[in-house]
Write a protein that holds these residues in place. Structure first.
Motif, PDB file in Angstrom:
ATOM      1  N   LEU A 281       0.869  -1.289   0.018  1.00  0.00           N
ATOM      2  CA  LEU A 281       0.019  -0.202   0.080  1.00  0.00           C
ATOM      3  C   LEU A 281       0.725   1.268   0.073  1.00  0.00           C
ATOM      4  O   LEU A 281       0.517   2.310  -0.640  1.00  0.00           O
ATOM      5  N   GLN A 282       2.071   1.173   0.755  1.00  0.00           N
ATOM      6  CA  GLN A 282       2.918   2.437   0.666  1.00  0.00           C
ATOM      7  C   GLN A 282       3.343   2.606  -0.672  1.00  0.00           C
ATOM      8  O   GLN A 282       3.760   3.973  -1.042  1.00  0.00           O
ATOM      9  N   ARG A 283       3.489   1.537  -1.725  1.00  0.00           N
ATOM     10  CA  ARG A 283       4.101   1.571  -2.732  1.00  0.00           C
ATOM     11  C   ARG A 283       3.326   2.323  -3.823  1.00  0.00           C
ATOM     12  O   ARG A 283       3.588   2.633  -4.697  1.00  0.00           O
ATOM     13  N   ARG A 284       1.739   2.196  -3.534  1.00  0.00           N
ATOM     14  CA  ARG A 284       0.766   2.621  -4.351  1.00  0.00           C
ATOM     15  C   ARG A 284       0.485   4.086  -4.268  1.00  0.00           C
ATOM     16  O   ARG A 284      -0.148   4.556  -3.586  1.00  0.00           O
ATOM     17  N   THR A 285       1.205   4.802  -5.293  1.00  0.00           N
ATOM     18  CA  THR A 285       1.179   6.306  -5.004  1.00  0.00           C
ATOM     19  C   THR A 285       0.597   6.482  -6.537  1.00  0.00           C
ATOM     20  O   THR A 285       0.643   5.599  -7.619  1.00  0.00           O
ATOM     21  N   LEU A 286       0.146   7.618  -6.925  1.00  0.00           N
ATOM     22  CA  LEU A 286      -0.485   7.855  -8.091  1.00  0.00           C
ATOM     23  C   LEU A 286       0.774   8.071  -8.959  1.00  0.00           C
ATOM     24  O   LEU A 286       0.504   7.618 -10.087  1.00  0.00           O
ATOM     25  N   THR A 287       1.640   8.519  -8.755  1.00  0.00           N
ATOM     26  CA  THR A 287       2.770   8.587  -9.888  1.00  0.00           C
ATOM     27  C   THR A 287       3.251   6.910 -10.193  1.00  0.00           C
ATOM     28  O   THR A 287       3.390   6.803 -11.179  1.00  0.00           O
ATOM     29  N   ASN A 288       3.475   6.256  -9.124  1.00  0.00           N
ATOM     30  CA  ASN A 288       3.781   4.902  -9.505  1.00  0.00           C
ATOM     31  C   ASN A 288       2.338   4.060 -10.607  1.00  0.00           C
ATOM     32  O   ASN A 288       2.829   3.571 -11.312  1.00  0.00           O
ATOM     33  N   LEU A 289       1.365   4.479 -10.147  1.00  0.00           N
ATOM     34  CA  LEU A 289       0.098   3.962 -10.845  1.00  0.00           C
ATOM     35  C   LEU A 289       0.340   4.453 -12.278  1.00  0.00           C
ATOM     36  O   LEU A 289       0.293   3.554 -13.280  1.00  0.00           O
TER      37      LEU A 289
END
Length: 128
Positions: A46-54
């Motif tokens: 969940l911490q890796r799920r950012t809008l940028t990464n998405l």
């Protein structure tokens, strides 16, 4: 902030556990993560799920949603769906300038290519 578990709480919980190893393994692992102050694998994901990464991963469902939204906007303006980005931006700028001040008059003509002809006339504001 991650939930924590004190050593005393951990021992108290697991000293009297009667669960079989297989049924307790996941919960035990999560409690060990809490005990040492580390995120569980699910929390780390969940911490890796950012809008940028998405947006960098650009999953198919997101790409399709953007295309549907683009088509809906073009339809709402009554514009053809095959407009390029530059032409859409030029038309939006024209609309924005037309609506920005009542003392401005903007005339834009759109060609089938990438050439846009716009003229802007600014009238003086009436004295109050």
């Amino acid at each position: 902030m991650l939930p924590t578990l004190s050593p005393q709480e951990f021992v108290a919980k697991w000293r009297s556990a009667t669960l079989k190893e297989r049924s307790a393994a996941q919960e035990h692992f999560i409690d060990v993560c809490r005990l040492v102050g580390q995120p569980t694998p699910a929390e780390a994901e969940l911490q890796r799920r950012t809008l940028t990464n998405l947006y960098n991963q650009r999953p198919t469902w997101l790409d399709l949603a953007h295309h549907e939204l683009d088509h809906a906007v073009l339809d709402a303006y009554g514009w053809p769906r095959d407009l390029g980005d530059e032409e859409v931006l030029a038309r939006l700028l024209g609309l924005n300038l037309e609506r920005s001040l009542p003392s401005r008059k903007l005339g834009c003509k759109y060609s089938s290519g990438n050439t846009h002809v716009c003229s802007l006339t600014i009238y003086p504001l009436p004295k109050v």
